[in-house]
Design an enzyme around this catalytic site. Structure first.
Site, PDB file in Angstrom:
ATOM      1  N   ARG A 158    -103.737 -69.381  10.086  1.00 31.55           N
ATOM      2  CA  ARG A 158    -102.402 -69.402  10.692  1.00 31.55           C
ATOM      3  C   ARG A 158    -101.523 -70.524  10.140  1.00 31.55           C
ATOM      4  O   ARG A 158    -100.680 -71.087  10.839  1.00 31.55           O
ATOM      5  CB  ARG A 158    -102.494 -69.522  12.218  1.00 31.55           C
ATOM      6  CG  ARG A 158    -103.207 -68.366  12.887  1.00 31.55           C
ATOM      7  CD  ARG A 158    -102.483 -67.031  12.641  1.00 31.55           C
ATOM      8  NE  ARG A 158    -103.134 -65.955  13.382  1.00 31.55           N
ATOM      9  CZ  ARG A 158    -104.122 -65.201  12.882  1.00 31.55           C
ATOM     10  NH1 ARG A 158    -104.552 -65.403  11.655  1.00 31.55           N
ATOM     11  NH2 ARG A 158    -104.662 -64.237  13.603  1.00 31.55           N
ATOM     12  N   SER A 226     -99.744 -62.379  20.148  1.00 32.43           N
ATOM     13  CA  SER A 226    -100.610 -63.488  20.568  1.00 32.43           C
ATOM     14  C   SER A 226     -99.790 -64.763  20.711  1.00 32.43           C
ATOM     15  O   SER A 226     -99.183 -65.226  19.747  1.00 32.43           O
ATOM     16  CB  SER A 226    -101.727 -63.706  19.544  1.00 32.43           C
ATOM     17  OG  SER A 226    -102.523 -62.554  19.427  1.00 32.43           O
ATOM     18  N   GLU A 322     -99.145 -70.162  18.961  1.00 39.87           N
ATOM     19  CA  GLU A 322     -99.038 -69.581  17.624  1.00 39.87           C
ATOM     20  C   GLU A 322     -97.581 -69.268  17.321  1.00 39.87           C
ATOM     21  O   GLU A 322     -97.162 -69.307  16.170  1.00 39.87           O
ATOM     22  CB  GLU A 322     -99.878 -68.306  17.551  1.00 39.87           C
ATOM     23  CG  GLU A 322     -99.878 -67.618  16.212  1.00 39.87           C
ATOM     24  CD  GLU A 322    -100.803 -66.421  16.188  1.00 39.87           C
ATOM     25  OE1 GLU A 322    -100.399 -65.365  15.673  1.00 39.87           O
ATOM     26  OE2 GLU A 322    -101.943 -66.543  16.687  1.00 39.87           O
TER      27      GLU A 322
END
Length: 337
Positions: A158, A226, A322
């Protein structure tokens, strides 16, 4: 390049459906349009599927709508040059139809091609950086173009160089992929392992079905997918959790560390399918925070902070978003909210 009127409405440009505005908005249809951008205060945006606006933005939003696409078959590979404004799932659909394989596990992941390298988006055992050959960008500060090879993109979980300070002024114009013309299934994710899927189309259809079953469609329910990253922890933390829950999902990471499933932690902390004010967590996937209807940014933030506190209390594990958090002057830090 088309310029909006003052006070640009962002509600249709963020999948959380927050009722926020920007001072101005510019749609970037070609790389050449970027030469005409004349502001020092800007925010680069794709489809807005990875952001939570926590306030009105007091600058110019640059929306990537570069959609040109080139696909060439060279040897055993397809070389693909995709405009940053193309929806990632639309690109994957076309590539699978043409016989260019590798990205099918990312089917139905929301967002644009240009945004994908920034987060190094991943799903079902594949990260987009696995198949990127290079990334082209325009530096809004120097007015120069650049290209980074895969090794220089610094792809990790990520993360990429595009999230670092050096790249704050880089507008991703094109992403170049190298994709094999032979299908080799990736079943490292246990959710699709052993399904007997013998074609990329079958894998794509399966993953779309899985995502549709457990994730809300942002067309109907405001969300950014998410909300939290899967936390990376040491063995001591894993042992403590396993002592309480032997079936806890744990994945080896690197350097002796492990990745935990944030959704599982949130669920076990009692935060699946809860509602606070107009914000909530999704009934089929606790990792997804949703706008129940008319939610304000402060309500999403308050729910997120509550979840972090509950997970910390139960597991002594910290969660971090995120999604990108955007305030009046640009990106802000979770701990400052």
């Amino acid at each position: 390049m088309k310029e909006s009127k003052a006070m640009f409405d962002l509600e249709k440009h963020n999948t959380f459906k927050m009722k926020v505005k920007a001072k101005n908005g510019l749609f970037i249809n070609t790389a050449e349009d970027l030469n005409k951008v004349d502001t020092d205060k800007y925010l680069i945006l794709g489809s807005g599927s990875d952001v939570l606006f926590v306030d009105d933005y007091e600058g110019t939003v640059l929306i990537n709508t570069i959609k040109s696409l080139e696909i060439k078959h060279e040897g055993n590979f397809y070389k693909v040059r995709a405009g940053g404004g193309i929806l990632l799932d639309s690109l994957i659909s076309e590539l699978v139809d043409k016989g260019a394989y590798g990205l099918e596990n990312l089917s139905a992941v929301p967002g644009t091609v240009g945004a994908a390298p920034v987060q190094n988006v991943g799903a079902y055992g594949v990260e987009v950086g696995d198949y990127i050959e290079s990334v082209e960008y325009f530096d809004l500060r120097t007015k120069e173009t650049g290209r980074l090879l895969k090794k220089d993109c610094l792809f990790t979980y990520r993360h990429s160089i595009f999230k670092e300070d050096i790249a704050k002024s880089w507008f991703i114009t094109y992403v170049n992929f190298s994709l094999p013309d032979t299908f080799t299934p990736n079943f490292t994710y246990k959710g699709i392992e052993g399904e007997g899927l013998f074609s990329a189309k079958a894998v794509r259809d399966k993953i779309i079905a899985l995502r549709s079953a457990k994730l809300p469609d942002p067309k109907f329910v405001g969300n950014a997918g998410s909300f939290f990253k899967n936390p990376i922890v040491n063995k001591e933390t894993v042992d403590a959790i396993k002592a309480q829950y032997q079936d806890a999902p744990v994945y080896p990471f690197e350097n002796g560390l492990y990745k935990l499933a944030a959704g599982w932690l949130i669920d076990k902390a009692g935060c699946r399918d809860i509602t606070k004010d107009n914000a909530g967590t999704w009934e089929h996937q606790a990792l997804v925070l949703v706008n129940r209807g008319g939610s304000k940014p402060s309500e999403i933030i308050a729910l997120g902070k509550y979840i972090c506190a509950k997970v910390k209390e139960k597991f002594a594990v910290d969660l971090y978003p995120e999604v990108r958090l955007i305030g009046k002057d640009g990106e802000v830090f979770w701990q400052d909210l």
